[in-house]
Write an enzyme that holds these catalytic residues in place. Structure first.
Site, PDB file in Angstrom:
ATOM      1  N   ARG A 145       0.904  -1.215  -0.148  1.00  0.00           N
ATOM      2  CA  ARG A 145       0.035   0.024   0.098  1.00  0.00           C
ATOM      3  C   ARG A 145       0.977   1.208   0.020  1.00  0.00           C
ATOM      4  O   ARG A 145       0.746   2.297  -0.615  1.00  0.00           O
ATOM      5  CB  ARG A 145      -1.038  -0.032   1.282  1.00  0.00           C
ATOM      6  N   THR A 146       1.668   1.406   0.893  1.00  0.00           N
ATOM      7  CA  THR A 146       2.540   2.588   0.968  1.00  0.00           C
ATOM      8  C   THR A 146       3.487   2.987  -0.279  1.00  0.00           C
ATOM      9  O   THR A 146       3.398   4.089  -0.821  1.00  0.00           O
ATOM     10  CB  THR A 146       3.658   2.677   2.249  1.00  0.00           C
ATOM     11  N   LYS A 175      25.466  -5.078  -0.877  1.00  0.00           N
ATOM     12  CA  LYS A 175      27.131  -5.196  -1.200  1.00  0.00           C
ATOM     13  C   LYS A 175      27.513  -4.260   0.310  1.00  0.00           C
ATOM     14  O   LYS A 175      28.738  -4.259   0.201  1.00  0.00           O
ATOM     15  CB  LYS A 175      27.353  -4.270  -2.212  1.00  0.00           C
ATOM     16  N   ARG A 207      11.443   3.729   2.974  1.00  0.00           N
ATOM     17  CA  ARG A 207      11.183   2.727   4.120  1.00  0.00           C
ATOM     18  C   ARG A 207      12.360   1.958   4.411  1.00  0.00           C
ATOM     19  O   ARG A 207      13.147   1.547   3.672  1.00  0.00           O
ATOM     20  CB  ARG A 207      10.031   1.869   3.689  1.00  0.00           C
ATOM     21  N   HIS A 252       5.880   6.026  11.343  1.00  0.00           N
ATOM     22  CA  HIS A 252       5.150   6.017   9.984  1.00  0.00           C
ATOM     23  C   HIS A 252       4.210   7.198   9.562  1.00  0.00           C
ATOM     24  O   HIS A 252       3.175   7.162   9.949  1.00  0.00           O
ATOM     25  CB  HIS A 252       4.348   4.835   9.927  1.00  0.00           C
TER      26      HIS A 252
END
Length: 356
Positions: free
Chosen positions: A51-52, A80, A101, A129
């Site tokens: 969703r985000t 890496k 995120r 959030h």
């Protein structure tokens, strides 16, 4: 440069302006169809999201902009060993704004100190959030027409639930808001939410372990899932995963105008049979996420052009090591920075964990 790392980065007046802009976008979407023409949004998702990430991408595309980025850490140079600082510093050369995120708490805070463009925290571990909170605020306003004089029940995983932490921070700034914190004792809100947010705000709150006993009091019921990915062990997750399940029977004594919300995804904490209840607003809430992110992108780009505001990076207070194993300061080569909260207690500026 302005960033959105936490909801407290925005004043109440700025939140009101953003809500108004989102409502205008809902009513007059075509007016904004080319607002971000030739602008690029980078979505740096080191942690899975549906969703985000998609709502950010849909938001930028509907504003006439373009999107680049990655949706999993294993498709980036993080595999890496590249640090968040280096990734953001490089990507900010290619984009006009970044939504990020990350599973480590405080990652967005670190990014805000290294970027050349605005950073939007799209979730940092179990910490915060803020764009979900703006989504929640838009939903509350569209359903209730106000932010004051509300009793809000937050149910489920309140310990690791970053959406809960951000919503409490945001709503505690309004008048006569009461919180009912519904969770198993092992999943209650972190101490800093009580001591640094609720108590200083003067908001009335109580912690309970039963949903049914408080249902008649609630104007809003905010459900959350028990998050498998935040637990240290599978055994601990299984012990709590069915702690609270909302079904039609539990809603018998609820108010007729109760608003039921959920940041999604759900597992089994809301029965599918609740979806047909007119009080269930979680799918509308998800759609609101696109509109408020459109408003946020427009505002941050506007502020970037004005070169106004603050960097969001707090000054060094001391070098006390954070005791949160999920804090980014314990995973990357960063200075340990804490802020004194009282004579013997400090708060990590990355993840807000308190240390004595």
């Amino acid at each position: 440069m302005r960033h959105l790392i936490d909801t407290t980065d925005l004043s109440l007046a700025e939140i009101d302006d953003m809500i108004s802009l989102a409502n205008d976008i809902i009513e007059n979407g075509e007016k904004y169809a080319e607002s971000c023409k030739r602008k690029k949004l980078a979505t740096l998702f080191f942690e899975p999201s549906t969703r985000t990430r998609l709502s950010f991408e849909a938001a930028m595309l509907e504003l006439g902009g373009s999107v680049l980025g990655f949706s999993e850490a294993n498709t980036s140079s993080a595999t890496k060993g590249e640090t968040v600082s280096d990734t953001v510093r490089i990507v900010s050369n290619y984009a006009d704004i970044i939504a990020m995120r990350h599973p480590l708490e405080g990652a967005a805070k670190v990014a805000s100190g290294k970027t050349l463009v605005p950073i939007i925290n799209a979730g940092d571990g179990g910490h915060a959030h803020p764009t979900q909170t703006l989504t929640d605020l838009l939903t509350v306003y569209r359903e209730k027409g106000r932010f004051n004089d509300l009793t809000i029940g937050l149910c489920g995983d309140l310990k690791f639930g970053r959406t809960v932490h951000s919503l409490i921070k945001a709503m505690s700034r309004y008048e006569n808001v009461k919180f009912v914190l519904i969770s198993p004792r092992e999943l209650c809100v972190p101490e800093y939410i009580i001591t640094d947010v609720l108590e200083p705000s003067g908001c009335e709150y109580k912690e309970v372990t039963s949903m049914e006993e408080v249902m008649p009091e609630l104007d809003i019921l905010y459900m959350t899932r028990i998050q498998r990915e935040r637990f240290y062990s599978q055994e601990e997750y299984l012990r709590h995963k069915d702690a609270f399940i909302l079904d039609p029977e539990k809603l018998i004594n609820a108010k007729a105008d109760l608003t039921i919300m959920h940041p999604l995804p759900r597992v089994n904490e809301i029965a599918v049979s609740v979806d047909s209840d007119s009080r269930a607003k979680y799918f509308e809430q998800a759609l609101n996420g696109k509109y408020i992110r459109m408003a946020l992108i427009l505002k941050l780009l506007e502020w970037a052009d004005e070169k106004s505001g603050h960097s969001g990076v707090e000054p060094t207070v001391n070098g006390l090591k954070c005791n949160n194993p999920h804090c980014i300061s314990n995973h990357e080569d960063l200075m340990h920075i804490s802020k004194r909260t009282d004579k013997n207690t400090f708060r990590c500026i990355y993840c807000e964990t308190r240390t004595k």
